[in-house]
Design a protein around this motif. Structure first.
Motif, PDB file in Angstrom:
ATOM      1  N   ASN A 293       0.864  -1.176   0.000  1.00 61.07           N
ATOM      2  CA  ASN A 293       0.000   0.000   0.000  1.00 61.07           C
ATOM      3  C   ASN A 293       0.909   1.237   0.000  1.00 61.07           C
ATOM      4  O   ASN A 293       1.587   1.508   0.987  1.00 61.07           O
ATOM      5  CB  ASN A 293      -0.923  -0.001   1.224  1.00 61.07           C
TER       6      ASN A 293
ATOM      7  N   THR B  97       0.038   4.009   2.754  1.00 54.12           N
ATOM      8  CA  THR B  97       0.286   3.741   4.180  1.00 54.12           C
ATOM      9  C   THR B  97       1.628   3.047   4.418  1.00 54.12           C
ATOM     10  O   THR B  97       2.017   2.856   5.570  1.00 54.12           O
ATOM     11  CB  THR B  97      -0.832   2.858   4.759  1.00 54.12           C
TER      12      THR B  97
ATOM     13  N   GLN C  24       2.127   0.033   4.142  1.00 48.38           N
ATOM     14  CA  GLN C  24       1.860  -1.286   4.695  1.00 48.38           C
ATOM     15  C   GLN C  24       2.171  -2.365   3.656  1.00 48.38           C
ATOM     16  O   GLN C  24       1.864  -2.229   2.477  1.00 48.38           O
ATOM     17  CB  GLN C  24       0.397  -1.397   5.123  1.00 48.38           C
TER      18      GLN C  24
END
Length: 578
Positions: free
Chosen positions: A505, A508, A510
């Protein structure tokens, strides 16, 4: 190996097939290099290539070589797999029947029984036959919807599914250990028959398979609708089963495109025997207009893919995409099964990572889970087997955007015979409501949003051969190593790299692990919900680009799709020509 050494080995082989030697004498130096610079690769999708002389071509020697690899794989598993044997089927292509017998003759050297269809048959029946006869493996001689100069070889395991990567790697290892394919021995047909190492199969198995297909029927009133169907097998195997399967569920008004009824290895009435392409439907559309047909159906040469055309609101025939046909099939089956109380609580549908998200939305509405798999029906088959073994989920439907569908899991590959029957039944259902399939599709868009997808393939001649393979790798690596930050005004939110097995991601930071086998595919999700994916084809000299969007109206979806596609393909052109 160097191509000239291989060339000399072949041209000096005293027992080389005379027609292959003639071809070699007529080759240009560039043609020689492409045919002899490597061996035709065997992978999880089997092997596929142009017919001709050389280790990088389909011929009796490449058939013997890969079949020897399969035989050694079977031998290492003991006596019982050899006794259970291998089912072999073939399509209408050049040399298909010859290659099928050549495979049986090679297996016979190793004492492995072969069941060979006496005439051409569809790929899904091969998958069914492996399961029904409890054979240990299957071979399908086909190049699917490739042009006429191609043929291919697909291997199936004992559950009727195409080989998984681990098994394919073992066979590949055995194949690569063979130093000279020209010296491999075969047994003669009469000797195989005498030793009971060869049996011919056909009509009896057809009837059993057709009974299973009939058992999928959800609407016994379909015959009362007077549905008119035009069907074309595109010179392939579909003629052997599709018309009878439709008649078995009570659909009697079937017109077959006469010019495309009979097998023809040159596919002389079409530029490509691919039901994904509009040109393949030209004759069917003419027949449709003459008979005022409700539904036009086309199957590819080995009848595992199904194309569908229906009348739009203007009365013109339009070709549905694989995603659209899949959505119509899914909605019809789930609605009828729910109505009949046949929808288990643990129901699941399977689709590939490049297939439309519309199917997920439909399934969710019926409380059915959607699981994504890698591209290739073998991955859908693997999941079906897993669920059946563990009894954790009930399979309802599997499909991919490239016109492949599976309804009943007595087959473990895409099945155009099943799909033809079910889409005809769905058309009959809508006709009972005073609607067409096109009206039904419009209703789905109005309910779930206007999902729209497209596929762009770079198929120019520059992508063929050794230079083409290098160019394809360069394009894919460019997206992997230098991913775009935005596309057509929307930020790239997530990147799914199926080769590294990681989802990132970008907003983010992530990172997640993708619970799928590794594969050379990259998928980019944009912040507005759109996506595109890049994947080299495993069977053709192409790199494929898949696109998907969802907007509130059809016009908005079309506009957004064109914007994203133009942006991505512009970047690709810069990679090619820089």
């Amino acid at each position: 190996m160097t191509w000239d050494n291989e060339w000399n080995k072949w041209i000096n082989h005293n027992e080389l097939q005379s027609e292959l030697k003639e071809q070699m004498n007529d080759m240009t130096e560039r043609e020689r290099e492409d045919a002899f610079y490597k061996q035709l690769e065997f992978g999880t999708g089997g092997m596929r290539g142009e017919l001709g002389a050389g280790p990088n071509r389909m011929n009796i020697y490449s058939i013997r070589k890969v079949t020897t690899g399969l035989a050694k794989y079977i031998e290492r598993n003991g006596i019982e797999p050899k006794r259970r044997g291998v089912v072999i089927a073939y399509d209408s292509r050049h040399q298909s029947s010859e290659f099928a017998l050549e495979a049986a003759k090679t297996l016979g050297v190793h004492g492995i029984k072969a069941y060979v269809f006496e005439e051409l048959r569809p790929t899904p029946e091969l998958s069914f036959a492996v399961r029904y006869l409890r054979a240990y493996a299957g071979i399908m001689i086909t190049a699917s919807h490739n042009p006429a100069e191609y043929n291919g070889y697909k291997v199936y395991r004992e559950d009727g599914a195409q080989l998984p990567p681990i098994a394919a790697d073992v066979i590949t290892k055995h194949v690569n250990e063979i130093e000279n394919e020209l010296l491999l021995e075969v047994k003669e047909e009469h000797e195989l028959l005498r030793q009971n190492l060869l049996s011919y199969i056909g009509e009896n198995l057809d009837q059993v398979y057709l009974d299973y297909v009939k058992g999928l029927q959800l609407n016994n009133n379909a015959a009362k609708t007077n549905l008119h169907i035009v069907y074309t097998p595109l010179h392939g195997t579909g003629q052997t089963l599709v018309p009878q399967a439709l008649q078995n569920v009570g659909l009697q008004h079937i017109t077959i495109v006469d010019e495309q009824r009979n097998p023809d290895p040159n596919f002389s009435t079409v530029s490509s025997p691919n039901p994904e392409e509009a040109q393949a439907f030209q004759l069917a559309i003419q027949y449709g207009k003459e008979t005022d047909a409700d539904l036009l159906l086309a199957t590819d040469p080995d009848a595992d893919r199904l194309g569908v055309a229906v009348k739009n609101n203007s009365g013109d025939y339009v070709l549905l995409t694989g995603n659209q046909t899949g959505a119509l099939l899914l909605h019809y089956m789930l609605s009828k099964k729910k109505e009949k109380g046949m929808l288990a609580d643990n129901s699941v549908i399977l689709k590939t990572i490049v297939t439309s998200e519309l199917g997920r939305a439909i399934a969710e509405n019926y409380g059915v889970q959607t699981i994504d798999t890698l591209t290739g029906f073998k991955y859908i088959a693997e999941k079906i087997d897993e669920y059946n073994q563990e009894e954790t989920k009930t399979f309802q439907f599997g499909y991919e955007e490239s016109y492949g569908y599976l309804i009943g899991d007595f087959v473990r590959d895409k099945d155009a015979v099943q799909a033809a029957v079910m889409i005809a039944e769905a058309a009959a259902y809508y006709k009972q409501q005073g609607m067409t399939l096109y009206n039904g599709l419009t209703q789905l868009y109005q309910t779930y949003g206007y999902y729209k997808e497209s596929l762009t393939s770079l198929t120019s001649l520059t992508l063929k051969g050794k230079d083409g393979a290098e160019q394809i790798n360069r394009i894919v690596n460019q997206f992997r190593e230098h991913p775009p930050a935005e596309i057509a005004g929307a930020a790239v939110e997530k990147i799914e790299d199926y080769q590294s097995g990681e989802r990132i991601n970008l907003l983010t930071a992530q990172r997640e692990t993708i619970d799928l086998p590794f594969s050379n595919v990259i998928k980019f999700w944009l912040k507005d919900g759109s996506w595109f994916a890049v994947r080299p084809s495993g069977t053709e000299p192409k790199v494929k680009f898949y696109f998907g969007v969802k907007q509130a109206t059809e016009n908005k979806s079309e506009k957004r799709l064109q914007e994203i596609q133009a942006n991505v393909m512009s970047a690709v052109e810069n990679t090619i020509y820089k």
